[in-house]
Write a protein that holds these residues in place. Structure first.
Motif, mmCIF file in Angstrom:
data_model
loop_
_atom_site.group_PDB
_atom_site.id
_atom_site.type_symbol
_atom_site.label_atom_id
_atom_site.label_comp_id
_atom_site.label_asym_id
_atom_site.label_seq_id
_atom_site.Cartn_x
_atom_site.Cartn_y
_atom_site.Cartn_z
ATOM 1 N N ARG A 38 0.836 -1.201 0.000
ATOM 2 C CA ARG A 38 0.000 0.000 0.000
ATOM 3 C C ARG A 38 0.876 1.258 0.000
ATOM 4 N NH1 ARG A 38 -2.632 -2.988 4.140
ATOM 5 N NH2 ARG A 38 -4.541 -3.999 3.376
ATOM 6 N N GLN A 39 1.921 1.239 0.786
ATOM 7 C CA GLN A 39 2.801 2.404 0.865
ATOM 8 C C GLN A 39 3.550 2.633 -0.441
ATOM 9 O OE1 GLN A 39 5.259 1.523 4.274
ATOM 10 N NE2 GLN A 39 3.650 2.023 5.739
ATOM 11 N N ASN A 40 3.969 1.545 -1.074
ATOM 12 C CA ASN A 40 4.722 1.658 -2.325
ATOM 13 C C ASN A 40 3.819 1.814 -3.541
ATOM 14 O OD1 ASN A 40 7.107 1.284 -0.886
ATOM 15 N ND2 ASN A 40 7.055 -0.938 -1.152
ATOM 16 N N GLY A 41 2.547 1.405 -3.392
ATOM 17 C CA GLY A 41 1.631 1.428 -4.525
ATOM 18 C C GLY A 41 1.960 0.380 -5.562
ATOM 19 N N LEU A 42 2.733 -0.635 -5.146
ATOM 20 C CA LEU A 42 3.215 -1.609 -6.120
ATOM 21 C C LEU A 42 3.697 -2.862 -5.398
ATOM 22 C CD1 LEU A 42 5.428 -0.959 -9.173
ATOM 23 C CD2 LEU A 42 6.391 -2.350 -7.340
ATOM 24 N N ALA A 43 3.440 -4.034 -6.004
ATOM 25 C CA ALA A 43 3.924 -5.318 -5.487
ATOM 26 C C ALA A 43 4.915 -5.913 -6.471
ATOM 27 C CB ALA A 43 2.755 -6.285 -5.269
ATOM 28 N N GLN A 44 6.002 -6.465 -5.942
ATOM 29 C CA GLN A 44 7.010 -7.083 -6.797
ATOM 30 C C GLN A 44 7.373 -8.460 -6.260
ATOM 31 O OE1 GLN A 44 10.259 -4.653 -8.633
ATOM 32 N NE2 GLN A 44 9.764 -3.209 -6.998
ATOM 33 N N ASP A 45 7.656 -9.391 -7.175
ATOM 34 C CA ASP A 45 8.218 -10.675 -6.795
ATOM 35 C C ASP A 45 8.784 -11.366 -8.027
ATOM 36 O OD1 ASP A 45 5.005 -12.431 -6.400
ATOM 37 O OD2 ASP A 45 6.025 -11.691 -8.191
ATOM 38 N N ARG A 46 9.408 -12.481 -7.815
ATOM 39 C CA ARG A 46 9.860 -13.273 -8.937
ATOM 40 C C ARG A 46 8.629 -13.878 -9.586
ATOM 41 N NH1 ARG A 46 15.463 -14.089 -8.661
ATOM 42 N NH2 ARG A 46 15.215 -14.780 -10.823
ATOM 43 N N ASP A 47 8.582 -13.894 -10.903
ATOM 44 C CA ASP A 47 7.419 -14.358 -11.645
ATOM 45 C C ASP A 47 7.100 -15.800 -11.269
ATOM 46 O OD1 ASP A 47 5.439 -14.985 -13.418
ATOM 47 O OD2 ASP A 47 6.412 -14.052 -15.145
ATOM 48 N N ALA A 48 5.873 -16.015 -10.784
ATOM 49 C CA ALA A 48 5.463 -17.349 -10.335
ATOM 50 C C ALA A 48 5.455 -18.357 -11.466
ATOM 51 C CB ALA A 48 4.079 -17.281 -9.680
ATOM 52 N N ARG A 49 5.394 -17.903 -12.715
ATOM 53 C CA ARG A 49 5.348 -18.830 -13.846
ATOM 54 C C ARG A 49 6.732 -19.158 -14.386
ATOM 55 N NH1 ARG A 49 2.114 -14.928 -17.399
ATOM 56 N NH2 ARG A 49 3.385 -13.563 -16.096
ATOM 57 N N ASP A 50 7.732 -18.374 -13.934
ATOM 58 C CA ASP A 50 9.062 -18.524 -14.507
ATOM 59 C C ASP A 50 10.083 -18.230 -13.419
ATOM 60 O OD1 ASP A 50 11.441 -18.432 -15.866
ATOM 61 O OD2 ASP A 50 10.744 -17.109 -17.464
ATOM 62 N N ALA A 51 10.840 -19.251 -13.034
ATOM 63 C CA ALA A 51 11.780 -19.096 -11.924
ATOM 64 C C ALA A 51 12.810 -18.018 -12.201
ATOM 65 C CB ALA A 51 12.465 -20.430 -11.647
ATOM 66 N N GLY A 52 13.055 -17.699 -13.453
ATOM 67 C CA GLY A 52 14.049 -16.690 -13.783
ATOM 68 C C GLY A 52 13.455 -15.341 -14.104
ATOM 69 N N GLY A 53 12.152 -15.190 -13.947
ATOM 70 C CA GLY A 53 11.489 -13.960 -14.338
ATOM 71 C C GLY A 53 11.204 -13.036 -13.175
ATOM 72 N N TYR A 54 10.785 -11.830 -13.510
ATOM 73 C CA TYR A 54 10.440 -10.813 -12.525
ATOM 74 C C TYR A 54 9.052 -10.273 -12.845
ATOM 75 C CZ TYR A 54 15.454 -10.895 -11.546
ATOM 76 O OH TYR A 54 16.727 -11.279 -11.222
ATOM 77 N N SER A 55 8.332 -9.883 -11.799
ATOM 78 C CA SER A 55 6.976 -9.390 -12.006
ATOM 79 C C SER A 55 6.672 -8.250 -11.047
ATOM 80 C CB SER A 55 5.968 -10.531 -11.780
ATOM 81 O OG SER A 55 4.640 -10.059 -11.897
ATOM 82 N N ALA A 56 5.902 -7.285 -11.516
ATOM 83 C CA ALA A 56 5.421 -6.188 -10.679
ATOM 84 C C ALA A 56 3.961 -5.933 -11.014
ATOM 85 C CB ALA A 56 6.245 -4.926 -10.900
ATOM 86 N N SER A 57 3.171 -5.604 -10.008
ATOM 87 C CA SER A 57 1.733 -5.376 -10.201
ATOM 88 C C SER A 57 1.286 -4.148 -9.440
ATOM 89 C CB SER A 57 0.925 -6.594 -9.732
ATOM 90 O OG SER A 57 1.227 -7.735 -10.490
ATOM 91 N N VAL A 58 0.305 -3.462 -10.006
ATOM 92 C CA VAL A 58 -0.283 -2.280 -9.375
ATOM 93 C C VAL A 58 -1.802 -2.379 -9.460
ATOM 94 C CG1 VAL A 58 1.683 -0.779 -9.862
ATOM 95 C CG2 VAL A 58 -0.146 -1.006 -11.541
ATOM 96 N N PRO A 59 -2.513 -1.705 -8.550
ATOM 97 C CA PRO A 59 -3.976 -1.789 -8.559
ATOM 98 C C PRO A 59 -4.633 -0.900 -9.604
ATOM 99 C CG PRO A 59 -3.242 -0.436 -6.731
ATOM 100 C CD PRO A 59 -2.006 -0.980 -7.380
ATOM 101 N N VAL A 60 -5.767 -1.360 -10.104
ATOM 102 C CA VAL A 60 -6.658 -0.571 -10.948
ATOM 103 C C VAL A 60 -7.909 -0.305 -10.117
ATOM 104 C CG1 VAL A 60 -8.061 -0.535 -13.038
ATOM 105 C CG2 VAL A 60 -5.778 -1.575 -13.083
ATOM 106 N N LEU A 61 -8.311 0.960 -10.033
ATOM 107 C CA LEU A 61 -9.420 1.362 -9.166
ATOM 108 C C LEU A 61 -10.654 1.731 -9.978
ATOM 109 C CD1 LEU A 61 -7.436 3.674 -6.719
ATOM 110 C CD2 LEU A 61 -7.763 1.205 -6.585
#
Length: 246
Positions: free
Chosen positions: A180-203
Motif C-alpha cells: 500500500r505504501q509503495n503502490g506496487l507489489a514485486q516478486d519473482r514471476d510465479a510462472r518462470d523461476a528466472g522472471g520478474y513481475s510487478a503489479s499495481v492496482p486498478v481502481l
C-alpha cells in the motif's frame, strides 16, 4: 443577459445548461438562484428558465423557493454508463502503450475466489502489439504480486481465512501494508523461476480495487522507469473507470 431567438441558440443553450449543472455539482447541496446566477454569469431569468426545463427532465430538483440541486435522473444515467464500463476494454490501449514502451508483456488480472485470473495479456506480433484474451492462467492470491494487489482492500478476518493453517497471517498483513505504501507489489514471476513481475492496482469510480495490472520480464529486473510507467498505465485505466485521483 438578453436571450436570442430559439432557432439560433441551440449551442449556446447547451453551453448554459452545462454551466448550470457544473455549478450545482460543485456545490453539492441546494443552491439559490442568486448564487447560481452569480457563478454562471447568467441573468436570473435565463438561469431560472433553463433550470425549470432541466427540472422537467429530472436533471435538476427544486428545493424550496428559488433553490435547486442535481436531480436523480443524473444518477440513473450515471449508473447506466457505469454498467457499460468494462475494465478489459478500457485497459487495451494503455496496455499496448506500456508494452511498446518497455518491450515487456503486460497482463490484466481480476479476482476469482482465492485466485488471480488473467483475462488480458499483450503479445508482440508483426502487426504490432496485440492484446489477447486469456482465461486459463491463474495465480494464488497470497503468493503472487498480481494476487496480493487484489487483497489490499480485504479485512483482517478475510485475510486470515486465506492463509494456510500453520502460517502467520500477520506477516501477510505486514507485506500488504508495504505494498500500500509503495503502490506496487514485486516478486519473482510465479510462472518462470528466472522472471520478474510487478503489479499495481486498478481502481473503479469508488476507489475500490477491481483489477491488477502486471508487467513481467523474463530475464532482467524491472527498471525503475518501467515501474513508473506501469503506475501511470494503471492510473489511465482507473481514470477511464471514473476514479478521480487526488
Amino acid at each position: 443577459m438578453s436571450d436570442t431567438p430559439h432557432n439560433s441558440t441551440s449551442i449556446q443553450v447547451l453551453s448554459r445548461m452545462f454551466s448550470l449543472l457544473d455549478t450545482l455539482a460543485q456545490e453539492g447541496d441546494a443552491v439559490s438562484l442568486k448564487v447560481i446566477s452569480e457563478r454562471t454569469s447568467l441573468h436570473p431569468s435565463t438561469a431560472h428558465r433553463i433550470l425549470n426545463d432541466l427540472a422537467v427532465g429530472g436533471m435538476v430538483e427544486r428545493c424550496g423557493p428559488g433553490s435547486y440541486r442535481l436531480g436523480m435522473r443524473l444518477l440513473e444515467l450515471g449508473n447506466l454508463v457505469k454498467a457499460r464500463l468494462d475494465v478489459r476494454e478500457l485497459a487495451v490501449r494503455p496496455m499496448q502503450d506500456l508494452h511498446r514502451l518497455t518491450g515487456q508483456p503486460v497482463a490484466l488480472f481480476v479476482r476469482q475466489d482465492d485466485e488471480a485470473l488473467c483475462v488480458e495479456r499483450t503479445v508482440s506480433e508483426r502487426a504490432g502489439v496485440q492484446v489477447t484474451r486469456v482465461m486459463g492462467l491463474r495465480l494464488p492470491l497470497i503468493s503472487s504480486a498480481a494476487g496480493k494487489v487484489l487483497l489490499l482492500n480485504d479485512s483482517a478476518n478475510s485475510l486470515q481465512a486465506l492463509v494456510p493453517i500453520g502460517t502467520r497471517p500477520d506477516l501477510l498483513q505486514l507485506e500488504l501494508q508495504q505494498i500500500r505504501q509503495n503502490g506496487l507489489a514485486q516478486d519473482r514471476d510465479a510462472r518462470d523461476a528466472g522472471g520478474y513481475s510487478a503489479s499495481v492496482p486498478v481502481l473503479d469510480d469508488m476507489g475500490h480495487i477491481c483489477a491488477s495490472l502486471s508487467l513481467t520480464s523474463a530475464n532482467q529486473p524491472l527498471q525503475p522507469e518501467w515501474l513508473d510507467a506501469l503506475r501511470g498505465c494503471a492510473q489511465r485505466v482507473s481514470t477511464s473507470l471514473g476514479w478521480q485521483h487526488s
